[in-house]
Design a protein around this motif. Structure first.
Motif, PDB file in Angstrom:
ATOM      1  N   TYR A  50      66.843  41.577  -7.487  1.00  0.00           N
ATOM      2  CA  TYR A  50      66.497  42.978  -7.735  1.00  0.00           C
ATOM      3  C   TYR A  50      67.587  43.898  -7.186  1.00  0.00           C
ATOM      4  O   TYR A  50      67.900  44.937  -7.793  1.00  0.00           O
ATOM      5  CB  TYR A  50      65.136  43.311  -7.121  1.00  0.00           C
ATOM      6  CG  TYR A  50      63.979  42.972  -8.043  1.00  0.00           C
ATOM      7  CD1 TYR A  50      63.650  43.820  -9.108  1.00  0.00           C
ATOM      8  CD2 TYR A  50      63.235  41.813  -7.867  1.00  0.00           C
ATOM      9  CE1 TYR A  50      62.608  43.506  -9.974  1.00  0.00           C
ATOM     10  CE2 TYR A  50      62.189  41.496  -8.728  1.00  0.00           C
ATOM     11  CZ  TYR A  50      61.884  42.338  -9.773  1.00  0.00           C
ATOM     12  OH  TYR A  50      60.855  42.029 -10.643  1.00  0.00           O
ATOM     13  N   ARG A  51      68.191  43.506  -6.085  1.00  0.00           N
ATOM     14  CA  ARG A  51      69.287  44.309  -5.538  1.00  0.00           C
ATOM     15  C   ARG A  51      70.481  44.312  -6.485  1.00  0.00           C
ATOM     16  O   ARG A  51      71.134  45.351  -6.685  1.00  0.00           O
ATOM     17  CB  ARG A  51      69.701  43.731  -4.184  1.00  0.00           C
ATOM     18  CG  ARG A  51      70.847  44.488  -3.486  1.00  0.00           C
ATOM     19  CD  ARG A  51      71.477  43.621  -2.421  1.00  0.00           C
ATOM     20  NE  ARG A  51      72.075  42.417  -2.998  1.00  0.00           N
ATOM     21  CZ  ARG A  51      72.332  41.297  -2.327  1.00  0.00           C
ATOM     22  NH1 ARG A  51      72.014  41.212  -1.038  1.00  0.00           N
ATOM     23  NH2 ARG A  51      72.883  40.245  -2.937  1.00  0.00           N
ATOM     24  N   ASP A  52      70.767  43.172  -7.111  1.00  0.00           N
ATOM     25  CA  ASP A  52      71.938  43.037  -7.977  1.00  0.00           C
ATOM     26  C   ASP A  52      71.630  43.337  -9.440  1.00  0.00           C
ATOM     27  O   ASP A  52      72.483  43.155 -10.311  1.00  0.00           O
ATOM     28  CB  ASP A  52      72.505  41.616  -7.869  1.00  0.00           C
ATOM     29  CG  ASP A  52      72.948  41.273  -6.453  1.00  0.00           C
ATOM     30  OD1 ASP A  52      73.250  42.211  -5.685  1.00  0.00           O
ATOM     31  OD2 ASP A  52      72.970  40.075  -6.121  1.00  0.00           O
ATOM     32  N   ALA A  55      67.325  40.564 -11.950  1.00  0.00           N
ATOM     33  CA  ALA A  55      65.984  39.985 -11.843  1.00  0.00           C
ATOM     34  C   ALA A  55      65.498  39.427 -13.177  1.00  0.00           C
ATOM     35  O   ALA A  55      64.879  38.357 -13.222  1.00  0.00           O
ATOM     36  CB  ALA A  55      64.998  41.025 -11.314  1.00  0.00           C
ATOM     37  N   ALA A  56      65.773  40.145 -14.281  1.00  0.00           N
ATOM     38  CA  ALA A  56      65.339  39.649 -15.590  1.00  0.00           C
ATOM     39  C   ALA A  56      66.067  38.364 -15.951  1.00  0.00           C
ATOM     40  O   ALA A  56      65.483  37.434 -16.526  1.00  0.00           O
ATOM     41  CB  ALA A  56      65.579  40.716 -16.652  1.00  0.00           C
ATOM     42  N   GLU A  57      67.357  38.276 -15.622  1.00  0.00           N
ATOM     43  CA  GLU A  57      68.129  37.059 -15.880  1.00  0.00           C
ATOM     44  C   GLU A  57      67.593  35.898 -15.055  1.00  0.00           C
ATOM     45  O   GLU A  57      67.458  34.767 -15.543  1.00  0.00           O
ATOM     46  CB  GLU A  57      69.604  37.314 -15.555  1.00  0.00           C
ATOM     47  CG  GLU A  57      70.524  36.154 -15.874  1.00  0.00           C
ATOM     48  CD  GLU A  57      71.972  36.435 -15.497  1.00  0.00           C
ATOM     49  OE1 GLU A  57      72.782  35.500 -15.606  1.00  0.00           O
ATOM     50  OE2 GLU A  57      72.272  37.578 -15.083  1.00  0.00           O
ATOM     51  N   LEU A  58      67.280  36.164 -13.785  1.00  0.00           N
ATOM     52  CA  LEU A  58      66.702  35.133 -12.925  1.00  0.00           C
ATOM     53  C   LEU A  58      65.359  34.663 -13.477  1.00  0.00           C
ATOM     54  O   LEU A  58      65.087  33.457 -13.561  1.00  0.00           O
ATOM     55  CB  LEU A  58      66.523  35.681 -11.509  1.00  0.00           C
ATOM     56  CG  LEU A  58      65.834  34.757 -10.507  1.00  0.00           C
ATOM     57  CD1 LEU A  58      66.728  33.573 -10.157  1.00  0.00           C
ATOM     58  CD2 LEU A  58      65.439  35.522  -9.235  1.00  0.00           C
ATOM     59  N   ASP A  59      64.532  35.602 -13.876  1.00  0.00           N
ATOM     60  CA  ASP A  59      63.216  35.264 -14.404  1.00  0.00           C
ATOM     61  C   ASP A  59      63.335  34.422 -15.668  1.00  0.00           C
ATOM     62  O   ASP A  59      62.564  33.491 -15.889  1.00  0.00           O
ATOM     63  CB  ASP A  59      62.442  36.554 -14.687  1.00  0.00           C
ATOM     64  CG  ASP A  59      60.944  36.335 -14.742  1.00  0.00           C
ATOM     65  OD1 ASP A  59      60.437  35.478 -13.988  1.00  0.00           O
ATOM     66  OD2 ASP A  59      60.281  37.016 -15.541  1.00  0.00           O
TER      67      ASP A  59
END
Length: 399
Positions: A50-52, A55-59
């Motif tokens: 979320y800082r970078d 988050a959507a890519e990680l998810d």
């Protein structure tokens, strides 16, 4: 994947069990990350993502891993697997493409998504349901304002925050228990307790109305599933579920919604101001379970006195959104400001929509003749019918 902080993902499955029979009715897919064969704490991964702004890519990486494991295990019967989706993947009403065309799943949405951008979440939930998935709200009870928003999302499954069954009961637990009982009674939704580890936890889970549970008492997450899920019970208990309000006929603004079902009366500005103030007081009394949606024909109708009142409401935990024809300056954080187009019928309305865990009201009005503004006469409707108030809230949050 190394750019996301890991080089390998492993998806395991934890059983979801019927409390009465002990039969496994589904599994939750739980993916874990590793770097150089060492586990990476999921909280740290999410915080960094979320800082970078990844988050959507990680998810997406976690979801792809889960879907591959589901296929490998042959868990493709409808709604036999729970998968988690992060709020970042549902921004602006979008949904992960991998879920379109996937076998029907139970999509878990954390309650922080419910309070961050409820309008986008409702749009995303509609898309997920159209693809055949069910919606579960995860960790209910951690964010009090989500209790008021619960009937708007209308999840088929409610997952209790594990602290509700583990910690000493307090006022928040009582409020959550009451709100869930009312929602489940109206909708037939299924209650699931997670983090169950002891017989005492099972007793507490039953007290909250849970019929399903998961946790170490029933089994840890494993790479393979020991048994196929039993006959699915993941459907509302009643024929008509609360989510049917998505397709209910009605207007596109609160006034159109209420005027079609409640008497329209004539009132003056002074009276309506007092009613508005009363509803704001009720929002304050509702504390951190209150959701207040207010429309102003123009931004300059949000007076300094209004801002002071709103600051107190936000300070009490109220989830507040203001709608006007120009961005509202000076609203206290984290209140949201939504701009309404001048030609939108909503621009002519004065609305105050209030939802709490145990109270609902909607005041909606239109000026009789804006060219005679000094007379201050309005046609208005006032309702405390929760279904109507819910539809009013949807009409606003869809913008």
């Amino acid at each position: 994947m190394q750019t996301l902080g890991f080089d390998r993902l492993v998806t395991n499955f934890q059983p979801v069990v019927d409390i009465d029979s002990g039969i496994v009715v589904a599994y939750e897919a739980l993916s874990r990350a590793f770097f150089d064969d060492s586990p990476v704490p999921p909280d740290r991964l999410l915080r960094d993502a979320y800082r970078d702004d990844t988050a959507a890519e990680l998810d997406s990486a976690f979801l792809d891993s889960a879907l591959r494991a589901i296929e490998t295990q042959g868990l493709e019967s409808p709604h036999s697997v729970f998968v988690n989706v992060e709020p970042a993947s549902l921004a602006h009403g979008r949904v992960p493409q991998a879920l379109i065309g996937a076998p029907p799943l139970v999509v878990e949405i954390t309650e922080r998504a419910l309070t961050t951008d409820p309008g986008s979440l409702l749009a995303a939930a509609a898309t997920l349901r159209a693809a055949g998935h069910l919606i579960a709200i995860d960790d209910l009870g951690a964010e009090p304002a989500s209790l008021a928003l619960l009937p708007l999302l209308a999840p088929e499954i409610v997952k209790l925050d594990m602290n509700l069954i583990r910690r000493q009961p307090d006022r928040m637990a009582a409020m959550t228990m009451t709100a869930i009982a009312g929602y489940a009674e109206r909708s037939g939704a299924i209650i699931l307790a997670e983090g169950v580890e002891t017989p005492a936890h099972i007793t507490r889970a039953r007290a909250f109305g849970a019929s399903l549970a998961q946790g170490w008492h029933y089994g840890k997450a494993a790479a393979t599933t020991d048994e196929a899920p039993g006959v699915t019970r993941l459907r509302p208990a009643r024929g008509r579920h609360a989510l049917d309000v998505v397709d209910e006929p009605g207007g596109t603004t609160p006034f159109e919604v209420v005027a079609g079902a409640a008497p329209v009366k004539l009132g003056d500005r002074a009276l309506l101001l007092q009613v508005s103030a009363f509803l704001e007081e009720r929002a304050g009394a509702g504390g951190d379970s209150a959701v207040l949606l207010a429309t102003f024909q123009a931004e300059d109708n949000i007076t300094p006195a209004t801002r002071i009142r709103y600051e107190a409401l936000v300070g009490s935990g109220c989830l507040l959104t203001a709608y006007s024809t120009r961005a509202s300056a000076g609203l206290p954080h984290p209140a949201r400001s939504v701009v309404v187009a001048d030609d939108d019928p909503l621009a002519a309305e004065w609305d105050v929509i209030l939802l709490t865990a145990d109270y609902a009201a909607a005041l909606t009005a239109r000026e009789i003749d804006p060219t005679r503004h000094r007379e201050g006469l309005y046609e208005f409707a006032l309702t405390t019918d929760r279904a109507l108030v819910r539809r009013c809230a949807r009409a606003l949050l869809s913008r």
